[in-house]
Design an enzyme around this catalytic site. Structure first.
Site, short mmCIF file in Angstrom:
data_model
loop_
_atom_site.label_atom_id
_atom_site.label_comp_id
_atom_site.label_asym_id
_atom_site.label_seq_id
_atom_site.Cartn_x
_atom_site.Cartn_y
_atom_site.Cartn_z
N TYR A 98 0.87 -1.18 0.00
CA TYR A 98 0.00 0.00 0.00
C TYR A 98 0.90 1.24 0.00
CZ TYR A 98 0.81 -0.47 5.06
OH TYR A 98 1.39 -0.62 6.29
N HIS B 224 6.08 -0.68 1.61
CA HIS B 224 5.79 0.23 0.50
C HIS B 224 6.70 0.00 -0.70
CE1 HIS B 224 3.43 2.06 3.55
NE2 HIS B 224 4.51 2.34 4.29
#
Ligand code: C5P
Length: 233
Positions: free
Chosen positions: A161, A209
């Site tokens: 994400y 990430h």
């Protein structure tokens, strides 16, 4: 349910989306990268109308490199810090419990855990409104679907994400006339190290990430003159 409650407590008001030929809203998005150290970017950062910082970012002792003004402080419950009266709190909710925490933090203070222990309340001036609202209001909540929008449309779903910082960049692209980005980028070993601390986990990389993809997107946007990018040192 939690979402409805949060949106009831923090009602939608005016929008940042207002535009006018008479104004140019300049924004500095300040990530937490160690590349700010020795940069002397402080005065340049403070010159912007809107200065966005993230999570546990600090300025005291680092003013010359990172500035000392903050207008928008973006956080989620696990990274919550107290704010002064002049800083707007923006919550980026990653999960329903985050919205429950926000409601609780300004009412009963009963939520003290999400997936780990956290601050049951946070100091922030309590004129409550929803993102994308502006003016004199102090607490805002990012529409939860924004995370998915950024992941799909800006990152091609790379990484588990988007990072808080990258979402801040995209948010700034939507609400500012001119965006300058500071404090983004891994250290020489590929780790997302903060400018105020030694790295504890030398194998952190960029966590969940897609740090490489996020950095590439920022460089592309800079090349296309959609934002100004200050690489740091
Ligand atoms: O670590 P933290 O999430 O608090 O940092 C804020 C943001 O700054 C990150 O979400 C990331 O987008 C950016 N960052 C970076 N390089 C670093 C540290 C942080 O790009 N070395």
């Amino acid at each position: 349910m939690a979402e409805r409650k949060a949106f009831e407590i923090f009602p939608q008001q005016e929008s940042f989306m207002d535009s006018s030929p008479d104004r140019c809203r300049t924004c500095a998005v300040v990530g937490n990268s160690v590349n700010l150290l020795g940069s002397h970017y402080g005065p340049l950062i403070d010159f912007h109308d809107v200065i966005m910082r993230f999570n546990t970012a600090r300025t005291v002792g680092y003013e010359g490199d990172v500035g000392n003004k903050t207008t928008l402080h973006i956080m989620y419950p696990e990274s919550a810090v107290d704010l002064d009266d002049h800083t707007h709190l923006i919550l980026f909710p990653f999960k329903i419990r985050d919205l429950e925490w926000l409601v609780s933090a300004f009412t009963t203070k009963s939520v003290t855990m999400t997936n780990k222990g956290l601050k049951s309340t946070v100091k922030a001036n309590q004129g409550l409104r929803l993102i994308l609202s502006s003016s004199c209001t102090q607490v805002k909540v990012l529409y939860p679907g924004f995370i998915q929008y950024v992941h799909e449309n800006w990152l091609g779903k790379k990484g588990r994400y988007p990072s808080t910082g990258f979402m801040g960049v995209v948010l700034a692209m939507h609400i500012c006339d001119e965006v300058s980005v500071f404090g983004f980028g891994a250290d020489k070993d590929g780790n997302w190290r903060h400018y105020w601390e030694e790295l504890r986990n030398k194998h952190y990389g960029t966590g969940p990430h897609g740090g490489g993809q996020e950095y590439k997107r920022i460089l592309e946007l800079a090349k296309r003159k959609k934002l100004n990018f200050y690489r740091g040192f």
